[in-house]
Design an enzyme around this catalytic site. Structure first.
Site, PDB file in Angstrom:
ATOM      1  N   ARG A 101       0.854  -1.190   0.000  1.00 51.13           N
ATOM      2  CA  ARG A 101       0.000   0.000   0.000  1.00 51.13           C
ATOM      3  C   ARG A 101       0.892   1.243   0.000  1.00 51.13           C
ATOM      4  NH1 ARG A 101      -3.973   2.487   4.688  1.00 51.13           N
ATOM      5  NH2 ARG A 101      -4.696   4.251   3.423  1.00 51.13           N
ATOM      6  N   HIS A 102       0.480   2.268  -0.727  1.00 48.44           N
ATOM      7  CA  HIS A 102       1.259   3.510  -0.821  1.00 48.44           C
ATOM      8  C   HIS A 102       1.496   4.130   0.558  1.00 48.44           C
ATOM      9  CE1 HIS A 102      -2.212   6.076   0.069  1.00 48.44           C
ATOM     10  NE2 HIS A 102      -2.910   5.357  -0.795  1.00 48.44           N
ATOM     11  N   GLY A 103       2.479   5.028   0.633  1.00 55.17           N
ATOM     12  CA  GLY A 103       2.771   5.729   1.878  1.00 55.17           C
ATOM     13  C   GLY A 103       1.694   6.763   2.217  1.00 55.17           C
ATOM     14  N   LEU A 104       1.822   7.347   3.393  1.00 56.93           N
ATOM     15  CA  LEU A 104       0.836   8.327   3.869  1.00 56.93           C
ATOM     16  C   LEU A 104       0.655   9.458   2.856  1.00 56.93           C
ATOM     17  CD1 LEU A 104      -0.840   9.020   6.538  1.00 56.93           C
ATOM     18  CD2 LEU A 104       0.978  10.694   6.956  1.00 56.93           C
ATOM     19  N   SER A 105      -0.588   9.754   2.520  1.00 57.00           N
ATOM     20  CA  SER A 105      -0.899  10.821   1.562  1.00 57.00           C
ATOM     21  C   SER A 105      -1.441  12.045   2.298  1.00 57.00           C
ATOM     22  CB  SER A 105      -1.939  10.332   0.553  1.00 57.00           C
ATOM     23  OG  SER A 105      -3.190  10.152   1.200  1.00 57.00           O
ATOM     24  N   SER A 106      -1.563  13.136   1.551  1.00 58.84           N
ATOM     25  CA  SER A 106      -2.063  14.385   2.149  1.00 58.84           C
ATOM     26  C   SER A 106      -3.493  14.205   2.645  1.00 58.84           C
ATOM     27  CB  SER A 106      -1.977  15.522   1.133  1.00 58.84           C
ATOM     28  OG  SER A 106      -2.646  15.187  -0.080  1.00 58.84           O
ATOM     29  N   TRP A 107      -4.313  13.476   1.914  1.00 56.90           N
ATOM     30  CA  TRP A 107      -5.700  13.296   2.336  1.00 56.90           C
ATOM     31  C   TRP A 107      -5.833  12.226   3.417  1.00 56.90           C
ATOM     32  CZ3 TRP A 107      -9.332  13.867  -2.549  1.00 56.90           C
ATOM     33  CH2 TRP A 107      -9.248  15.192  -3.005  1.00 56.90           C
ATOM     34  N   ASN A 108      -4.879  11.283   3.472  1.00 57.31           N
ATOM     35  CA  ASN A 108      -4.840  10.385   4.635  1.00 57.31           C
ATOM     36  C   ASN A 108      -4.645  11.221   5.902  1.00 57.31           C
ATOM     37  OD1 ASN A 108      -2.934   7.781   2.970  1.00 57.31           O
ATOM     38  ND2 ASN A 108      -5.122   7.824   3.392  1.00 57.31           N
ATOM     39  N   ARG A 152      -0.333   9.272  -5.542  1.00 59.83           N
ATOM     40  CA  ARG A 152       0.241   8.807  -4.273  1.00 59.83           C
ATOM     41  C   ARG A 152       0.845   7.409  -4.389  1.00 59.83           C
ATOM     42  NH1 ARG A 152      -5.299   9.135  -4.335  1.00 59.83           N
ATOM     43  NH2 ARG A 152      -6.522   7.321  -3.607  1.00 59.83           N
ATOM     44  N   GLU A 176      -7.731   3.218  -7.645  1.00 58.31           N
ATOM     45  CA  GLU A 176      -8.638   3.129  -6.508  1.00 58.31           C
ATOM     46  C   GLU A 176     -10.094   3.264  -6.957  1.00 58.31           C
ATOM     47  OE1 GLU A 176      -9.020   1.769  -3.968  1.00 58.31           O
ATOM     48  OE2 GLU A 176      -8.258   2.902  -2.257  1.00 58.31           O
TER      49      GLU A 176
END
Length: 302
Positions: A101-108, A152, A176
């Site tokens: 899974r991708h790293g932490l995103s701005s919307w996360n 992301r 997604e």
């Protein structure tokens, strides 16, 4: 001194079903001189065999697994029919698939509904998580990396794959789920403005729908497309970088779980899952949401 001889008893294996060349079960009765517990066991096996024949279960396969399949199943007998093929065709070799899974995103970080939006980008923390993934996999040799083209995930894959000569392939089937007008809204605002829709998305995602479109159910079809594209690509060790919802769908479709089980599986930012897939395209889950590398300098070798 005289020599003493021990009376020998028949081996328990003598009373187990024999497997003739044509693959049908036959049962030899226990000899009358055998111990009572073995005669009882043979009797039970005879009853089971009769019941199986009466129910039409008479086509039991006893073929050995092809090629290197024993290593895929941990030297077990094999699992023909135990899972569903993801390809419906024979592969040239068994494969190992690592899902990330991708790293932490701005919307996360802002607790926003992301969906298929490309406006949520990898944060500085997320980039460091991607570096941790790269370092944790430094001892692994991958033939190819697949990634969602959404920012992301794309940025995460590019960090992990930096400096490698092997191909990095972007698949639309790894995108997604599309969540319509909820995308970009904070979870708190979405719950306030669209309470019924939001609650359905959170508590009954398989039946969440907008204008007759069911994003999670659609995701199951997309996941099956992604599996085919990945598994039919030459190579034996594949890396896949994508998003949580499509990851859930990939895992569930590989395990034969329906969309109703969507929220029964979770994968953290930077978390890894590992599948082995035999030549018939049948998947076996080896690891789910590995995160040791997120909190230490742990490296993987599998």
């Amino acid at each position: 001194m005289g020599s003493a001889s021990l009376a020998t008893q028949p081996s328990p294996a003598a009373f187990l079903p024999s497997l003739p060349a044509r693959g049908r079960l036959s049962l030899r009765p226990a000899p009358p001189h055998s111990p009572p517990h073995l005669r009882k066991r043979a009797g039970k096996l005879r009853v089971l065999t009769i019941k199986a024949a009466q129910s039409g279960v008479n086509n039991v396969s006893v073929e050995s697994p092809p090629g290197n399949e024993a290593s895929v199943t941990g030297a077990a007998y094999g699992f023909r029919g135990a899972t569903t093929s993801l390809t419906n065709e024979i592969l040239t070799s068994s494969k190992k698939i690592t899902l990330v899974r991708h790293g932490l995103s701005s919307w996360n970080a802002e607790s926003r509904v992301q969906g298929s939006s490309n406006l949520s980008v990898l944060t500085e923390t997320g980039a460091k998580q991607a570096e941790k993934c790269r370092d944790a996999l430094a001892n692994m040799k991958f033939d190819v990396c697949f990634s969602s083209p959404i920012s992301r995930a794309k940025s995460t894959a590019e960090i992990i794959w930096k400096g490698k000569e092997e191909p990095l392939i972007f698949l639309d089937s790894l995108k997604e789920a599309h969540l319509f007008f909820l995308e970009g809204m904070t979870n708190a605002d979405a719950k306030k403005e669209y309470p019924e829709l939001y609650i359905r998305w959170r508590e009954d995602p398989a039946n969440f729908q907008v204008n007759g479109i069911y994003p999670v159910r659609k995701l199951w079809g997309t996941a099956r497309e992604a599996w085919k594209e990945i598994l039919l690509t030459p190579g034996e060790n594949m890396l896949v970088v994508t998003h949580k919802s499509i990851l859930r769908a990939l895992i569930c479709t590989a395990l034969g779980l329906p969309p109703e089980r969507f929220r029964s599986i979770d994968v953290n930012n930077g978390g890894m899952c590992v599948f082995t897939v035999n030549k018939r395209g049948e998947a076996m889950l080896q690891a789910l949401n590995m995160t040791a590398h997120m909190y230490s300098d742990h490296t993987y070798q599998y």
